[in-house]
Design a protein around this motif. Sequence first.
Motif, mmCIF file in Angstrom:
data_model
loop_
_atom_site.group_PDB
_atom_site.id
_atom_site.type_symbol
_atom_site.label_atom_id
_atom_site.label_comp_id
_atom_site.label_asym_id
_atom_site.label_seq_id
_atom_site.Cartn_x
_atom_site.Cartn_y
_atom_site.Cartn_z
ATOM 1 N N GLY A 179 17.633 98.857 56.552
ATOM 2 C CA GLY A 179 17.211 97.716 55.743
ATOM 3 C C GLY A 179 16.151 96.889 56.435
ATOM 4 O O GLY A 179 15.186 96.432 55.805
ATOM 5 N N GLN A 180 16.303 96.686 57.727
ATOM 6 C CA GLN A 180 15.309 95.929 58.476
ATOM 7 C C GLN A 180 13.947 96.619 58.447
ATOM 8 O O GLN A 180 12.911 95.966 58.295
ATOM 9 N N ASP A 183 12.352 96.295 54.911
ATOM 10 C CA ASP A 183 11.989 94.936 54.523
ATOM 11 C C ASP A 183 10.500 94.659 54.695
ATOM 12 O O ASP A 183 9.968 93.740 54.075
ATOM 13 N N ASP A 186 6.179 96.915 50.547
ATOM 14 C CA ASP A 186 6.079 96.386 49.184
ATOM 15 C C ASP A 186 6.562 97.366 48.129
ATOM 16 O O ASP A 186 6.673 96.997 46.956
ATOM 17 N N SER A 212 20.754 94.499 49.751
ATOM 18 C CA SER A 212 19.969 95.704 49.459
ATOM 19 C C SER A 212 18.698 95.399 48.677
ATOM 20 O O SER A 212 18.223 96.237 47.913
ATOM 21 N N GLU A 213 18.129 94.197 48.844
ATOM 22 C CA GLU A 213 16.890 93.865 48.125
ATOM 23 C C GLU A 213 15.766 94.831 48.453
ATOM 24 O O GLU A 213 14.869 95.060 47.635
ATOM 25 N N CYS A 214 15.798 95.407 49.652
ATOM 26 C CA CYS A 214 14.739 96.339 50.059
ATOM 27 C C CYS A 214 14.711 97.591 49.184
ATOM 28 O O CYS A 214 13.697 98.299 49.151
#
Length: 466
Positions: A179-180, A183, A186, A212-214
Amino acid sequence: MADRQRRLDFLDFGRRGALAPEPSGRAGVAPRPEPSTENRPAPATALTASPPSPWIGHEAVLPEFVRWLDGEETVGPAGPALVVRRSYPATVRLGRQPLARALDVDGARLRQIGRDDTLAQLDISRLAFIDCETTGLSGGTGTLAFLVGIAWLDGSTVVTEQYFLPDFPAERAFVAAIGQSLDGFDGLVSFNGRSFDVPLLETRFALTKLPSECLELPHLDLLHPSRRIWKHRLETCALGSIEQHVLGHFRDDDVPGWIIPQLFFDYLRSGDVRTLAQVFEHNRLDLLAMVALVGRLGQMLDEEVVPDDGPDLYGLGTLLDDLGEAERALRAYETALTLGLPPDLRSRALIRMAVALRRSGRRDLAAQAWERLARERGDSAARALVELAKHYEHEEHDYETAADLTRQAGLLVGLRPWVTGPDTAQDQLARRLARLERKARRAGQRPMTFTGGSEVSLVEPLAAGP
């Protein structure tokens, strides 16, 4: 098997530990007090469960991970994680395709490739290519990703990162590190990732209680445009097939995808990371193949690369057609017909040509396309005859010829029904013919009465096929 079941059962994140064997010798679901063993005979050797092997600790695997896979430890938001990093000059070719051509694909082309307006404002260098190796293909909470590859274009370099799950207790740190990394981008690029990779990762993020926005970024899934163009020629549109037959790259000693889960379980039993060396290479090549494929699709849309195979050109034409680029689609269809198409694709190409020409107002050229299709004597000949009848009725006001063409369609439609709906094709043709005969009489034309024999027409007589 008991060891594997114990590891899989750890996916219930609320507990940890070895499973207690039941008296029958099968693995139980939870530990329970054992009854007194006094006066109990020793169990038969064949039914004695062997003690499970200990967890493979992060510290234990790190030296071998560094030695054999040239990996390293990275500190993530939830603890240390294992990663293998590589970089490749963009001038490198994968088969016939330079990786650097992906740099020429702008947002407008990305939108066309993915048929997604959210991709239009993106820069290719801000996209993360992702690919997962998993413990199975069924999905759901029981399937884990144990290797997640991420690639991106950094100037004139292609960078890859491969995050590795050494054992189940390390999954939260593994997922957090992924996730990092994501992030910073785009958008995402994958091959069948909309249906498999991203839903799988969403499940793992949820189970490890991580945001989990990524994974909600704009997403270009290369499977769909690839299938649109190449499905008519290739037996399968898997990434490996396209890599071989389109990009011209053949892998040496590649590990088959279906055996990858077993190799991971073998590693869990032995703790030997060398078992997975081919899996890491397989994953890296998948990432590079996606980068090369984006470049190839961009070149095809820019007409820098024109397929020399009829079915591929037809597939490209359908993509251009759906994008509203009718003139380029027509050129693709005509060239595909010249190069040669199997009968079914030939009929479909002529239908698409006729529809596109009529839509653009070139009705005479559309009629010529319908006439070519009628001469093909295939399953679409009845439709072509009816479309020609419409042209002569509405554009030429030649009701006698329109009625004649409708009768010829009637010879075929009983054997090759092409109209769907509550009415049969025969009923619709009968009503059309009656209307044309009335119009012909009012116009002073003399429509011929169908007697069952052959009639003069603008197309060659069509023999009823089997």
